[in-house]
Design a protein around this motif. Sequence first.
Motif, PDB file in Angstrom:
ATOM      1  N   ALA A  69       0.818  -1.219   0.000  1.00  0.00           N
ATOM      2  CA  ALA A  69       0.000   0.000   0.000  1.00  0.00           C
ATOM      3  C   ALA A  69       0.848   1.264   0.000  1.00  0.00           C
ATOM      4  N   ALA A  70       2.031   1.204   0.623  1.00  0.00           N
ATOM      5  CA  ALA A  70       2.872   2.391   0.702  1.00  0.00           C
ATOM      6  C   ALA A  70       3.351   2.852  -0.676  1.00  0.00           C
ATOM      7  N   LEU A  71       3.451   1.933  -1.641  1.00  0.00           N
ATOM      8  CA  LEU A  71       3.932   2.300  -2.970  1.00  0.00           C
ATOM      9  C   LEU A  71       2.814   2.870  -3.842  1.00  0.00           C
ATOM     10  N   ARG A  72       1.717   2.127  -3.952  1.00  0.00           N
ATOM     11  CA  ARG A  72       0.619   2.604  -4.784  1.00  0.00           C
ATOM     12  C   ARG A  72      -0.679   1.924  -4.357  1.00  0.00           C
ATOM     13  N   PRO A  73      -1.529   2.651  -3.648  1.00  0.00           N
ATOM     14  CA  PRO A  73      -2.822   2.051  -3.273  1.00  0.00           C
ATOM     15  C   PRO A  73      -3.744   1.974  -4.484  1.00  0.00           C
ATOM     16  N   LEU A  74      -4.804   1.212  -4.356  1.00  0.00           N
ATOM     17  CA  LEU A  74      -5.806   1.133  -5.413  1.00  0.00           C
ATOM     18  C   LEU A  74      -6.479   2.497  -5.598  1.00  0.00           C
ATOM     19  N   PRO A  75      -6.970   2.799  -6.795  1.00  0.00           N
ATOM     20  CA  PRO A  75      -7.515   4.135  -7.075  1.00  0.00           C
ATOM     21  C   PRO A  75      -8.655   4.565  -6.156  1.00  0.00           C
ATOM     22  N   ASP A  76      -9.515   3.625  -5.740  1.00  0.00           N
ATOM     23  CA  ASP A  76     -10.690   3.988  -4.937  1.00  0.00           C
ATOM     24  C   ASP A  76     -10.370   4.217  -3.460  1.00  0.00           C
ATOM     25  N   VAL A  77      -9.157   3.904  -3.037  1.00  0.00           N
ATOM     26  CA  VAL A  77      -8.862   3.878  -1.609  1.00  0.00           C
ATOM     27  C   VAL A  77      -8.880   5.270  -0.984  1.00  0.00           C
ATOM     28  N   ALA A  78      -8.321   6.262  -1.644  1.00  0.00           N
ATOM     29  CA  ALA A  78      -8.241   7.604  -1.054  1.00  0.00           C
ATOM     30  C   ALA A  78      -9.629   8.155  -0.729  1.00  0.00           C
ATOM     31  N   GLY A  79     -10.562   8.022  -1.672  1.00  0.00           N
ATOM     32  CA  GLY A  79     -11.923   8.492  -1.421  1.00  0.00           C
ATOM     33  C   GLY A  79     -12.608   7.711  -0.321  1.00  0.00           C
ATOM     34  N   LEU A  80     -12.369   6.422  -0.282  1.00  0.00           N
ATOM     35  CA  LEU A  80     -12.943   5.580   0.770  1.00  0.00           C
ATOM     36  C   LEU A  80     -12.418   6.001   2.139  1.00  0.00           C
ATOM     37  N   GLU A  81     -11.113   6.269   2.230  1.00  0.00           N
ATOM     38  CA  GLU A  81     -10.524   6.694   3.504  1.00  0.00           C
ATOM     39  C   GLU A  81     -11.091   8.040   3.951  1.00  0.00           C
ATOM     40  N   ARG A  82     -11.322   8.945   3.022  1.00  0.00           N
ATOM     41  CA  ARG A  82     -11.927  10.234   3.395  1.00  0.00           C
ATOM     42  C   ARG A  82     -13.347  10.043   3.916  1.00  0.00           C
ATOM     43  N   SER A  83     -14.109   9.160   3.260  1.00  0.00           N
ATOM     44  CA  SER A  83     -15.480   8.882   3.718  1.00  0.00           C
ATOM     45  C   SER A  83     -15.485   8.282   5.116  1.00  0.00           C
ATOM     46  N   ALA A  84     -14.559   7.351   5.353  1.00  0.00           N
ATOM     47  CA  ALA A  84     -14.473   6.715   6.668  1.00  0.00           C
ATOM     48  C   ALA A  84     -14.101   7.731   7.742  1.00  0.00           C
ATOM     49  N   ALA A  85     -13.151   8.611   7.438  1.00  0.00           N
ATOM     50  CA  ALA A  85     -12.732   9.622   8.412  1.00  0.00           C
ATOM     51  C   ALA A  85     -13.892  10.554   8.752  1.00  0.00           C
ATOM     52  N   ARG A  86     -14.651  10.970   7.748  1.00  0.00           N
ATOM     53  CA  ARG A  86     -15.810  11.838   8.017  1.00  0.00           C
ATOM     54  C   ARG A  86     -16.818  11.144   8.910  1.00  0.00           C
ATOM     55  N   LEU A  87     -17.087   9.864   8.626  1.00  0.00           N
ATOM     56  CA  LEU A  87     -18.059   9.119   9.424  1.00  0.00           C
ATOM     57  C   LEU A  87     -17.619   9.014  10.881  1.00  0.00           C
ATOM     58  N   ALA A  88     -16.323   8.756  11.109  1.00  0.00           N
ATOM     59  CA  ALA A  88     -15.819   8.584  12.472  1.00  0.00           C
ATOM     60  C   ALA A  88     -15.553   9.911  13.183  1.00  0.00           C
ATOM     61  N   GLY A  89     -15.563  11.013  12.439  1.00  0.00           N
ATOM     62  CA  GLY A  89     -15.252  12.307  13.038  1.00  0.00           C
ATOM     63  C   GLY A  89     -13.769  12.548  13.197  1.00  0.00           C
ATOM     64  N   ALA A  90     -12.942  11.800  12.456  1.00  0.00           N
ATOM     65  CA  ALA A  90     -11.486  11.932  12.538  1.00  0.00           C
ATOM     66  C   ALA A  90     -10.972  12.813  11.402  1.00  0.00           C
ATOM     67  N   GLU A  91      -9.736  13.299  11.552  1.00  0.00           N
ATOM     68  CA  GLU A  91      -9.129  14.106  10.500  1.00  0.00           C
ATOM     69  C   GLU A  91      -8.706  13.243   9.316  1.00  0.00           C
ATOM     70  N   ALA A  92      -8.282  12.009   9.578  1.00  0.00           N
ATOM     71  CA  ALA A  92      -7.760  11.159   8.505  1.00  0.00           C
ATOM     72  C   ALA A  92      -7.942   9.694   8.873  1.00  0.00           C
ATOM     73  N   ALA A  93      -7.847   8.843   7.850  1.00  0.00           N
ATOM     74  CA  ALA A  93      -7.956   7.396   8.059  1.00  0.00           C
ATOM     75  C   ALA A  93      -7.047   6.674   7.079  1.00  0.00           C
ATOM     76  N   ALA A  94      -6.624   5.477   7.440  1.00  0.00           N
ATOM     77  CA  ALA A  94      -5.807   4.624   6.571  1.00  0.00           C
ATOM     78  C   ALA A  94      -6.427   3.238   6.541  1.00  0.00           C
ATOM     79  N   LEU A  95      -6.553   2.676   5.356  1.00  0.00           N
ATOM     80  CA  LEU A  95      -7.205   1.383   5.159  1.00  0.00           C
ATOM     81  C   LEU A  95      -6.197   0.244   5.276  1.00  0.00           C
ATOM     82  N   TYR A  96      -6.619  -0.846   5.941  1.00  0.00           N
ATOM     83  CA  TYR A  96      -5.768  -2.024   6.141  1.00  0.00           C
ATOM     84  C   TYR A  96      -6.562  -3.293   5.852  1.00  0.00           C
ATOM     85  N   PRO A  97      -5.854  -4.405   5.579  1.00  0.00           N
ATOM     86  CA  PRO A  97      -6.561  -5.674   5.324  1.00  0.00           C
ATOM     87  C   PRO A  97      -7.266  -6.255   6.540  1.00  0.00           C
TER      88      PRO A  97
END
Length: 348
Positions: free
Chosen positions: A33-61
């Motif tokens: 993931a550190a080299l190149r995440p999948l294209p949809d991941v950045a938007g998904l992480e932003r959605s997750a952060a908004r839902l949780a009330g956090a500034e940022a989120a990172a996706l893991y398996p």
Amino acid sequence: MVSIDFTSALYLDMEHPFASLRQWPRLTTGRPAALRPLPDVAGLERSAARLAGAEAAALYPSSLHAMVDVLVTMRHGDLTVDGAAYPIGRRAALGKETQRFCHACPSSLHRLLASRSERPVAAILLDGFCTGCNRPAPLGQILSIAAAHDVEVIVDDTQGFGLLGPHGGGTIARLDRWPDNLTAVASTAKAFGVPAALAFGPKRRIAHLRECGALRQHASPVSAADTAALNHGFELNGRHGACRRARLWRLVAQFRSLLARDGISTVGMPFPVVTIPIAEPVVLLHVQARLARLGITALARRLCRPGRLGLSFILTASHDAATVARAALALNRILEDQDDLQPRHAFA
């Protein structure tokens, strides 16, 4: 006789059939993931952060992957762990110097931190909600104690994310704002029905995680299938999450009410994991087996307090009022039979 399963933690009954998902050209990139995440991941992480009330989120398996990286990237120092923390966090902490404080006890934590002089404590690890006693962690008090000692708080919010808080944002979303000294990990395998996990926190903490997390550098990223399913889960939550949560809480209230009417006590606050404390292991296994013969599957388990046992019924939005009533009636009849062998107080 239709069987009833009370062992699945797919709380909101989210399903992700292939036809409902965005299609993908390949399952994985072959890169960490550190080299190149999948294209949809950045938007998904932003959605997750908004839902949780956090500034940022990172996706893991998985939550284990996320927790390992959170602990690897914490400041140098020892780790203080809640005495009943979920095993995933404890496993991720292997190799670190750890001390335990009494479960959900801020005064125990304060005494432990105040007594530390030679080896500094860098972080506190605990669960946002404990299904062993069905109570949320006293996060406000713990965050205050941690701030006074300049210590990070790491919360496993797997039980709460998708289920508790505004729009299912989790236990931390109930706070006025995301604290600067708080990092959280949450699996999406329960409420959202997707085997993946997220780490949440302030932007600087998540940026450090992305840059220095060992598993982001060396492990495979979340697959395209799971990424598509999680996007679908967030879409379902936006459209139907409130209705599914309301339905689930009604079933929880009904089940607890039926049990209370019959004099059967339950552990802690209302939660989809409804647990009946049973003191004796032999009786616990006997009741579980009797239910199984009636086509009802429940979980015999250890609770968070030492030596305490219970029989848990995990309710989901896939259950209905008739199912819950059948389980309550069956349980009451079995316990009435047991009363001849052991007083009813043994079950409370």
